[in-house]
Design a protein around this motif. Structure first.
Motif, mmCIF file in Angstrom:
data_model
loop_
_atom_site.group_PDB
_atom_site.id
_atom_site.type_symbol
_atom_site.label_atom_id
_atom_site.label_comp_id
_atom_site.label_asym_id
_atom_site.label_seq_id
_atom_site.Cartn_x
_atom_site.Cartn_y
_atom_site.Cartn_z
ATOM 1 N N ASP A 220 1.423 30.327 90.014
ATOM 2 C CA ASP A 220 0.503 31.119 89.766
ATOM 3 C C ASP A 220 -0.283 30.525 88.325
ATOM 4 O OD1 ASP A 220 0.467 33.165 91.825
ATOM 5 O OD2 ASP A 220 1.630 34.118 90.732
ATOM 6 N N LEU A 221 0.653 30.405 87.311
ATOM 7 C CA LEU A 221 0.215 29.969 86.125
ATOM 8 C C LEU A 221 -0.326 28.480 86.325
ATOM 9 C CD1 LEU A 221 3.025 31.135 83.712
ATOM 10 C CD2 LEU A 221 0.790 31.889 83.902
ATOM 11 N N SER B 242 -9.006 19.787 82.911
ATOM 12 C CA SER B 242 -9.122 18.412 83.916
ATOM 13 C C SER B 242 -7.565 17.934 83.691
ATOM 14 C CB SER B 242 -10.096 17.725 83.058
ATOM 15 O OG SER B 242 -10.030 17.320 81.900
ATOM 16 N N SER B 243 -6.964 18.118 82.809
ATOM 17 C CA SER B 243 -5.642 17.267 82.747
ATOM 18 C C SER B 243 -4.572 18.095 83.315
ATOM 19 C CB SER B 243 -5.292 17.214 81.195
ATOM 20 O OG SER B 243 -5.047 18.338 80.398
ATOM 21 N N GLY B 244 -4.760 19.217 83.965
ATOM 22 C CA GLY B 244 -3.880 20.103 84.683
ATOM 23 C C GLY B 244 -3.173 20.797 84.019
ATOM 24 N N ALA B 245 -2.035 21.631 84.166
ATOM 25 C CA ALA B 245 -1.211 22.426 83.688
ATOM 26 C C ALA B 245 -0.278 21.850 82.656
ATOM 27 C CB ALA B 245 -0.417 23.371 84.697
ATOM 28 N N ASP B 246 -0.044 22.460 81.409
ATOM 29 C CA ASP B 246 0.887 21.786 80.581
ATOM 30 C C ASP B 246 2.354 22.495 81.082
ATOM 31 O OD1 ASP B 246 2.643 21.466 78.467
ATOM 32 O OD2 ASP B 246 1.195 21.731 77.081
ATOM 33 N N GLU B 247 2.916 21.788 81.792
ATOM 34 C CA GLU B 247 4.377 22.310 82.166
ATOM 35 C C GLU B 247 5.230 22.942 81.224
ATOM 36 O OE1 GLU B 247 6.369 23.466 85.517
ATOM 37 O OE2 GLU B 247 4.382 22.411 85.613
ATOM 38 N N SER B 248 5.384 22.346 79.852
ATOM 39 C CA SER B 248 6.144 22.867 78.777
ATOM 40 C C SER B 248 5.578 24.292 78.352
ATOM 41 C CB SER B 248 5.870 22.021 77.729
ATOM 42 O OG SER B 248 4.796 22.244 76.957
ATOM 43 N N ILE C 171 6.503 26.691 81.100
ATOM 44 C CA ILE C 171 8.000 26.924 81.172
ATOM 45 C C ILE C 171 8.279 27.867 80.052
ATOM 46 C CG2 ILE C 171 10.289 25.914 80.499
ATOM 47 C CD1 ILE C 171 9.383 23.576 82.071
ATOM 48 N N SER C 172 7.795 27.897 79.016
ATOM 49 C CA SER C 172 7.687 28.507 77.599
ATOM 50 C C SER C 172 7.514 29.960 77.876
ATOM 51 C CB SER C 172 7.003 28.233 76.511
ATOM 52 O OG SER C 172 7.359 26.986 76.052
ATOM 53 N N MET C 173 6.129 30.076 78.587
ATOM 54 C CA MET C 173 5.776 31.646 79.063
ATOM 55 C C MET C 173 6.707 32.155 80.080
ATOM 56 S SD MET C 173 1.674 30.900 79.558
ATOM 57 C CE MET C 173 0.911 29.762 78.551
ATOM 58 N N GLU D 173 -4.058 32.384 74.482
ATOM 59 C CA GLU D 173 -3.973 31.176 75.402
ATOM 60 C C GLU D 173 -4.738 31.140 76.653
ATOM 61 O OE1 GLU D 173 -2.915 27.393 76.040
ATOM 62 O OE2 GLU D 173 -2.239 28.453 74.442
ATOM 63 N N ALA D 174 -4.555 31.992 77.318
ATOM 64 C CA ALA D 174 -5.465 32.304 78.573
ATOM 65 C C ALA D 174 -6.908 32.061 78.301
ATOM 66 C CB ALA D 174 -5.333 33.523 79.216
#
Length: 158
Positions: free
Chosen positions: A41-42, A51-57, A60-62, A97-98
């Motif tokens: 979902d995130l 445009s660079s996609g989701a920041d996986e870090s 994970i932190s969220m 952040e959202a």
């Protein structure tokens, strides 16, 4: 317990309507509408605005911050608890952040197009008049858009 170590009771400012108002924000992030927020979902939320996609870090932190029962999902009560603490203690946290993700040009305002793009990506095709009404509800204007505080009003969080 809030990430700061305080409990919600000690962090609260006696405004319980703010905490209960997180339902609409939860539904915005629950992109597959299954009643819980997953990493997917995130990722979907971020993919709609970056445009660079989701920041996986960040994802994970969220998830670590909110998933108190460690089942891999953030249920509404977990979401409500973390955001209730975060909004009061750090001035926005995940909601901020959202907002930043949705604010494509980074000017601090959600424009008509920012809101329309997000609503479509979230599966809520919305007409121009509805977007104008949302901006008005948030205290913004059609030229500039809506601020972070206005966006919280739209979501009934503030």
């Amino acid at each position: 317990m809030c990430p700061s170590g305080r409990t919600l009771a000690t962090a609260a400012t006696a405004n319980t309507t703010t905490v209960s108002g997180f339902r609409s924000a939860f539904e915005v992030l629950d992109t597959d509408r299954d009643g819980k927020i997953s990493r997917e979902d995130l990722r979907a939320f971020y993919a709609g605005f970056s445009s660079s996609g989701a920041d996986e870090s960040k994802i994970i932190s969220m998830m670590k911050a909110a998933d108190s029962n460690q089942d891999g999902f953030v249920e509404f009560d977990e979401f409500e608890r973390v955001l209730g603490c975060t909004n009061r203690l750090r001035g926005g946290g995940l909601m901020e952040e959202a907002f930043k993700v949705m604010d494509k040009d980074g000017d601090g305002w959600l424009s008509h197009q920012d809101l329309k793009s997000y609503m479509e990506m979230a599966g809520f095709p919305t007409g121009d008049e509805e977007i104008k009404a949302m901006i008005s509800l948030g205290g913004g204007n059609e030229k500039q858009g809506v601020s972070y505080q206005g966006w919280l009003k739209i979501l009934a969080v503030d």
